[in-house]
Write an enzyme that holds these catalytic residues in place. Structure first.
Site, short mmCIF file in Angstrom:
data_model
loop_
_atom_site.label_atom_id
_atom_site.label_comp_id
_atom_site.label_asym_id
_atom_site.label_seq_id
_atom_site.Cartn_x
_atom_site.Cartn_y
_atom_site.Cartn_z
CG HIS A 295 28.83 20.96 -8.07
ND1 HIS A 295 27.92 21.99 -7.86
CD2 HIS A 295 29.17 21.03 -9.39
CE1 HIS A 295 27.74 22.64 -8.99
NE2 HIS A 295 28.47 22.08 -9.94
CG ASP B 274 -4.28 15.06 -8.77
OD1 ASP B 274 -3.11 14.95 -9.17
OD2 ASP B 274 -4.57 15.29 -7.59
CD1 TRP C 226 29.36 13.60 -13.45
CD2 TRP C 226 27.32 12.70 -13.56
NE1 TRP C 226 29.02 13.51 -14.77
CE2 TRP C 226 27.77 12.97 -14.88
CE3 TRP C 226 26.05 12.14 -13.41
CZ2 TRP C 226 27.01 12.69 -16.01
CZ3 TRP C 226 25.30 11.86 -14.54
CH2 TRP C 226 25.77 12.14 -15.82
CB SER D 25 11.85 9.12 -6.59
OG SER D 25 11.33 10.35 -7.00
CB SER D 26 13.22 9.12 -11.66
OG SER D 26 13.97 10.06 -10.96
CG HIS E 233 23.83 11.02 -24.65
ND1 HIS E 233 24.73 12.05 -24.69
CD2 HIS E 233 22.79 11.40 -25.40
CE1 HIS E 233 24.26 13.01 -25.47
NE2 HIS E 233 23.09 12.64 -25.93
CD GLU F 256 19.77 11.95 -15.69
OE1 GLU F 256 18.86 11.11 -15.86
OE2 GLU F 256 19.71 12.85 -14.84
CE1 TYR G 153 19.94 15.82 -26.28
CE2 TYR G 153 20.79 13.61 -26.11
CZ TYR G 153 20.84 14.88 -26.66
OH TYR G 153 21.81 15.19 -27.56
CB SER H 293 8.69 25.47 -26.49
OG SER H 293 9.95 24.99 -26.87
CG HIS I 144 29.04 11.01 -27.27
ND1 HIS I 144 27.92 11.52 -27.87
CD2 HIS I 144 28.84 11.20 -25.94
CE1 HIS I 144 27.09 11.99 -26.97
NE2 HIS I 144 27.62 11.81 -25.79
CG HIS I 145 29.71 10.35 -22.51
ND1 HIS I 145 29.77 11.58 -21.92
CD2 HIS I 145 28.49 10.28 -23.09
CE1 HIS I 145 28.64 12.23 -22.12
NE2 HIS I 145 27.84 11.46 -22.84
CB THR J 271 20.01 19.64 -30.91
OG1 THR J 271 20.03 18.24 -30.63
CG2 THR J 271 20.08 20.41 -29.62
CE LYS K 262 13.12 19.83 -29.29
NZ LYS K 262 11.74 20.25 -29.17
NE ARG L 255 35.24 16.36 -15.99
CZ ARG L 255 34.18 15.64 -16.35
NH1 ARG L 255 34.14 15.02 -17.52
NH2 ARG L 255 33.12 15.58 -15.58
C1 HEM Z 1 24.34 19.01 -29.58
C2 HEM Z 1 24.22 18.18 -28.61
C3 HEM Z 1 25.35 17.56 -27.82
C4 HEM Z 1 26.47 16.96 -28.26
C5 HEM Z 1 26.86 16.72 -29.69
C6 HEM Z 1 27.21 16.54 -27.10
C7 HEM Z 1 28.41 15.84 -27.11
C8 HEM Z 1 29.12 15.47 -26.00
C9 HEM Z 1 30.29 14.64 -26.00
C10 HEM Z 1 30.92 14.05 -27.23
C11 HEM Z 1 30.70 14.51 -24.72
C12 HEM Z 1 31.88 13.69 -24.22
C13 HEM Z 1 33.06 14.53 -24.07
C14 HEM Z 1 34.15 13.87 -23.31
O1 HEM Z 1 33.95 13.44 -22.15
O2 HEM Z 1 35.24 13.78 -23.87
C15 HEM Z 1 29.80 15.25 -23.90
C16 HEM Z 1 29.91 15.36 -22.54
C17 HEM Z 1 28.89 15.83 -21.74
N1 HEM Z 1 27.71 16.39 -22.18
FE1 HEM Z 1 27.21 16.74 -24.09
N2 HEM Z 1 26.55 16.92 -25.99
C18 HEM Z 1 25.40 17.55 -26.40
C19 HEM Z 1 24.43 18.06 -25.60
C20 HEM Z 1 24.42 17.94 -24.24
C21 HEM Z 1 23.31 18.27 -23.42
C22 HEM Z 1 21.98 18.79 -23.91
C23 HEM Z 1 23.68 18.03 -22.15
C24 HEM Z 1 22.90 18.21 -20.88
C25 HEM Z 1 21.90 18.96 -20.70
C26 HEM Z 1 25.02 17.54 -22.17
C27 HEM Z 1 25.73 17.19 -21.05
C28 HEM Z 1 26.97 16.65 -21.06
C29 HEM Z 1 27.69 16.28 -19.89
C30 HEM Z 1 27.19 16.40 -18.46
C31 HEM Z 1 28.89 15.78 -20.31
C32 HEM Z 1 30.05 15.36 -19.45
C33 HEM Z 1 29.90 14.09 -18.79
C34 HEM Z 1 31.06 13.85 -17.94
O3 HEM Z 1 32.10 13.41 -18.46
O4 HEM Z 1 30.97 14.10 -16.74
N3 HEM Z 1 25.45 17.50 -23.46
N4 HEM Z 1 28.83 15.83 -24.71
CU LIG Z 2 26.50 12.32 -24.17
#
Ligand code: HEM
Ligand SMILES: [Cu+2]
Lengths: 217, 649, 118
Positions: free
Chosen positions: B81, B110, B145, B175-176, B259, B261, B263, B274, B308-309, B334, B337, B456
């Site tokens: 998923h 093009d 993932w 591809s990307s 990370h 990614e 964005y 926008s 931060h992950h 962010t 915006k 999770r």
């Molecule tokens: C204000 C902006 C953002 C902040 C400060 C932020 C912060 C964080 C932090 C600290 C985590 C880690 C949490 C953890 O695993 O304990 C996280 C996880 C995640 N964030 Fe964000 N994030 C932001 C925006 C976004 C955006 C724009 C996306 C995607 C479009 C996103 C997608 C994700 C995903 C997919 C995870 C989980 C990854 C995983 O463990 O599978 N975040 N975010």
């Molecule tokens: Cu992140």
């Protein structure tokens, strides 16, 4: 008349392509973007090599001697600096040949362009020969990609660099064969330029690898 | 609104070759609009697949101790998923818009490398099929993932599952990357005269920034995956702990990519809303330059927050503090915006079309996700939240509430440009409300589940921990989303035939794509427009809207004559009556415009390249790998040595 | 809006051509010096590698890094003619290069290979 409304620059008269918004060649912009991307590719490989430096519990090691506790066999530092210095020099000279090839094509000097293209490819191939020698002798001395962390990260880093050189040699040979068949015209110098940018980039990557992997103990 | 005219006839063509009609015309296409549609339909298909996987997950978690699927299958479901939604839905759906819109918005015929563009699509298609073929072998990826190594190394994951994941992502990365170089060159070099960077439509800007993220972040995961592939297939030691490998290496490399990614996933959607918000507010985008700069800043800072992950991995106080601060900082551009979107709507004459509703949906829901993101940017608080459903709530607010809502807004907004007909607004309204309510019902309770300690990636949970009711709510919400999606699918297919005819500019758009017919002729612009401001069409049709937007005013006078090939419905100052007559859709050939020759060489090259990887997964089957590699090299030469356009006579 | 003034710096002519900088390449006179300097630096690098008293000092690594950075820069500036070419290429290369450099340094810190000692 329908075509009258079309700006002159839209019609590709005489096989010419429409000018670009910056005046720069498309392929050249793309190759620079590609080189930017490659910076991250090699940065990841180099980082891994450096992170794993000195972490293998077992040898052989790049610079230090290691005695296998099981067999009592003594492995000297495996890197061969004299040989690699020569191959580094060869690669540097290939870059010189490359710029000379390009300027020959620009001048329309077909004789020198062929010589220098061939020389670049030859020097590149020589570098690869050195690498092949280095790899096989390491394997004989007992270092493979399986042996330890150093083996894995060393062979993969330098191997990817070698793969880039190989691609470059093939590219150069392609240009050379076109040059031999029908001659590269000064208009086509851009194609050589793009190849040259790639080639020199591969060279600067080696400059970094030579210092970081071979010289720093 | 010019909705009364009949659908333009398809441009008159004289098919002289099998590549110009039927299936072949799709297989051999190099037209960015067709490639865009291929991306569009492929990614919508995977959206359904990924949605079904999610629905099964929610069905499983509806009750405690449920055994609808085994724990093993559950692992496969959440892994596929996530992987599907990220790499096969949001990224390619964004790519569909890049393909379709970038050339139209910047006034080009093009992309810079049309055949490379086709190649990117075919590689993507192959990668998606490859990844999902694992289901048929009962070996779908099951490592999450982000595929943490050493868990995903051979000793711990012996089956084919992770092989499919590693190789599948590797293929999709190719591809990307190829598309990234292509779009960067396109945007730098193919802009119409007068289309300076600071006049470029904001979607194209965000697409531009995204391409840099792609070409800089994907090499990192390519390397990380290569290590894993070598470990799994050739016995190297990159993730072998016994050999002294560091268990954090994968995590660092993965999140260094991961990370940026996220964005890559959100910026295109930001770009789309926008575009939508100004049109339905009848106001220029508030703070256009700031929008551009904040996009660039987000992208740059995005390379400095990855760890931060990994707060829970114990990196030490200095690293924790550093990444905590950068993560908090990135929330600033962010937030900028978000305020700019509010400023755009402020005082505008708002029209609540479905596209507008989805766009506002993004602004509202993304903000919630952004706020929870800032919450876990603080390590002590993250330690409570990490690996719990709180994180699931966070990233679904940003990915579903943000990316998907933005992409839906884009779909409703650009459907008429793509197909020539409008989507039904009533059905769209159902789609929006079901999705918005369902989305919040699904993911908001997950915040509480997470804070109540539900981890999770668990396939079932015991009763009596206070998790039942929130899980019920989440599953009901998922059902609503499914229902909304059915409305969407129905709307999509019926509107293809029965939707109201759109005309060139159904919404009163401001940018070049609305100047030309819907769907656009293969050459896009009969005459390449000359651009004199950010909002060329508003300058012409509603100049009062753009008085505060910078122009150079002498050029503006020439605008009407210079701006384009086709009548736009209301105002028209055609320089040539035959060319610009309402129903004349001359073919490229009639206009003497040279378009790239259709060719299947990119298709062959892409499939040959993919087959090399198929050989790898079939226990390193050398004959297959070498044959495929030889075909790849041959087709590459064949392609590169053939001129793009027909030879000139 | 101030940002918009940047338009004037991108000099497009009627046909969308900006001034083509592409044909500026250095010549043989430059190339031969570049080759000579590169060779000398390489020789110097290998030479100091063989001076045990120097390799043990704190200066060894910084010296090598500086020398190779100089080589790197020379090749990029002259052979890749970035010094003479359009500014855009500089941005396309240096942006990623700097970011990648920070990344390497960041990773080395994180893995404890670079430690600030008091
Ligand atoms: C204000 C902006 C953002 C902040 C400060 C932020 C912060 C964080 C932090 C600290 C985590 C880690 C949490 C953890 O695993 O304990 C996280 C996880 C995640 N964030 Fe964000 N994030 C932001 C925006 C976004 C955006 C724009 C996306 C995607 C479009 C996103 C997608 C994700 C995903 C997919 C995870 C989980 C990854 C995983 O463990 O599978 N975040 N975010
Ligand atoms: Cu992140």
């Amino acid at each position: 008349m329908a075509t009258a409304a079309i700006d002159t620059h839209d019609a590709h008269a005489g096989g010419e392509h429409p000018p670009t918004s910056t005046g720069l060649n498309n392929t050249k912009v793309a190759i620079w973007a590609f080189i930017g991307s490659e910076c991250f590719f090699f940065a990841s490989l180099i980082s891994t090599y450096l992170i794993y430096r000195g972490r293998s519990p077992v040898g052989p090691f790049p610079h230090d001697t290691w005695k296998d506790p099981a067999t009592g066999h003594v492995f000297k530092g495996i890197l061969n600096i004299p040989i690699t210095s020569v191959s580094t020099f060869v690669l540097l000279m290939s870059s010189l040949a490359m710029v000379l090839a390009h300027s020959a094509v620009v001048r329309g000097d077909r004789k020198s362009s062929k010589i220098w293209l061939a020389a670049t490819a030859f020097l590149g191939a020589t570098f690869l020969g050195f690498q092949a020698y280095e790899f096989t002798s390491f394997v004989h001395e007992g270092l493979t990609i399986h042996t330890n962390l150093f083996g894995s990260s060393f062979f993969v880093l330098t191997g990817f660099h070698g793969a880039h050189v190989t691609a470059g040699v093939i590219w150069l040979l392609t240009l050379l064969s076109i040059d031999m068949k029908r001659g590269l015209t000064p208009d086509e110098a851009i194609n050589v330029d793009v190849c040259a940018l790639y080639w020199h980039f591969v060279d600067v990557v080696w400059i970094a690898i030579f210092t970081l992997v071979y010289l720093i103990k | 609104m010019a909705t009364t005219v009949s659908l333009p006839e398809t441009p008159h063509r004289e098919p002289t070759h099998k590549y110009e009609s039927g299936v072949w015309s799709w297989l051999a296409t190099t037209d960015h609009k067709r490639i865009g549609q291929l991306y569009l339909y492929t990614s919508l298909f995977w959206f359904i697949v990924g949605g079904i996987e999610a629905a099964i997950i929610r069905a499983q978690l509806y009750n405690p101790n449920s055994h609808l699927v085994t724990a093993q299958t559950y692992n496969e479901l959440f892994t596929m998923h996530g992987t599907t939604m990220i790499f096969l839905v949001i990224m390619p759906l964004s790519a569909a818009f890049f393909n379709f819109l970038i050339p139209l918005q910047i006034g080009a015929r093009d992309v810079a490398f049309p055949r490379l563009n086709a190649f990117s699509y075919w590689v993507f298609l192959f990668g998606g099929l490859f990844l999902n073929s694992s289901w048929f072998l009962h070996a779908a990826p099951n490592g999450g993932w982000f595929g943490y190594a050493p868990l995903t190394t051979r000793p711990f994951s012996p089956g084919l599952n992770i092989d499919f994941w590693v190789i599948g992502l590797q293929i999709l990365g190719i591809s990307s990357l190829a598309a990234g170089f292509n779009f960067i060159t396109t945007i730098i070099n193919m802009r119409a005269p007068g289309m300076h960077f600071m006049r470029m439509p904001i979607f194209s800007w965000m697409a531009f920034v995204t391409q840099f993220l792609i070409i800089l972040a994907f090499p990192i995961i390519t390397v990380a995956l290569t290590f894993l592939m070598l470990d799994r297939f050739f016995g190297t030691n990159f993730y072998e702990i016994q050999a002294g490998a560091d268990p954090l290496l994968w995590q660092h490399l993965f999140w260094l990519f991961g990370h940026p990614e996220v964005y890559i996933l959100i910026l295109p959607a930001f770009g789309l809303v926008s575009e939508v918000l100004p049109v339905f507010s009848r106001k220029p985008l508030f703070g256009y330059p700031v929008m551009v700069y904040s996009g660039i800043l987000i992208a740059t800072l995005g390379f400095g927050v990855w760890a931060h992950h990994m707060f829970a991995a114990g990196m030490g106080p200095i690293a924790d503090a550093f990444f905590s601060i950068t993560t908090m900082l990135i929330a600033i551009p962010t937030g900028v915006k978000i305020f700019n979107w509010l400023g755009t709507m402020w005082g505008g004459s708002l029209r609540f079309t479905t596209a507008m509703k989805f766009a506002i949906g993004l602004v509202a829901l993304f903000t919630i996700g952004g706020i929870s993101g800032v919450m876990h940017s603080s390590p002590p608080s993250d330690l409570q939240q990490t690996d719990s459903y709180f994180i699931v709530a966070h990233f679904h607010y940003v990915l579903f509430g943000g990316s998907m809502m933005g992409l839906f807004a884009g779909l409703y907004f650009y459907y008429p440009k793509i197909t020539g007909r409008l989507l039904n607004e009533k059905l769209g309204n159902w789609h929006f409300w079901l999705t918005a309510i369902g989305m919040n019902l699904t993911f908001f309770p997950m915040h509480f589940l997470g804070l109540d300690g539900m981890p999770r990636r668990i396939s079932s949970y015991d009763a009596g921990q206070g998790w039942e009711s929130n899980n019920h709510l989440a599953s009901y919400g998922a059902a609503l989303i499914v229902l909304g999606t059915i409305f969407f699918a129905y709307n999509w297919f019926t509107s293809l035939r029965r939707g109201a005819v759109a005309g060139n500019d159904p919404w009163g758009g401001a940018t070049l794509e609305w100047m030309i017919p819907s769907p656009p002729p293969d050459y896009n612009f009969a005459t390449i427009p000359k651009v004199t401001s950010r909002y060329p069409l508003w300058d012409r049709k509603s100049p009062e809207l753009t008085v505060n937007v910078p122009h150079d005013s002498q050029d503006e006078q020439k605008m009407d004559v210079k701006i384009g090939g086709q009548s736009t419905g209301t105002a028209s100052a055609p320089s040539d009556t035959k060319l610009n007559a309402p129903h004349a859709h001359p073919s490229a050939r009639q206009l003497g415009i040279m378009m790239p020759t259709p060719t299947t060489k990119p298709l062959i090259a892409a499939f040959a390249l993919g087959t090399v990887f198929v050989g790898l997964i079939m226990h390193k089957n050398l004959p297959i790998m070498l044959t495929a590699a030889a075909i790849f090299v041959f087709s590459l030469y064949n392609w590169l040595l053939t001129p793009l356009e027909p030879e000139h006579h | 809006m101030a940002a918009d003034q940047s338009h004037s710096t991108l000099s497009h002519d009627e046909k969308g051509n900006a001034s083509p900088h592409e044909h500026t390449h250095p010549d043989w006179g430059t190339y031969k010096w570049v080759a000579l300097i590169l060779t000398l630096i390489t020789a110097l690098e290998v030479w100091i590698y063989y001076i045990p008293s120097f390799t043990k000092t704190k200066l060894f690594v910084p010296t090598l890094l500086t020398l190779s950075a100089v080589k790197f820069a020379i090749v990029v500036m002259f052979y890749m003619h970035l010094k003479y070419d359009a500014k855009l290429f500089r941005a396309l290369f240096l942006g990623p290069l700097i970011l990648a450099g920070f990344t390497i340094v960041g990773l080395l810190f994180l893995f404890g290979h670079l430690v600030i000692r008091g």
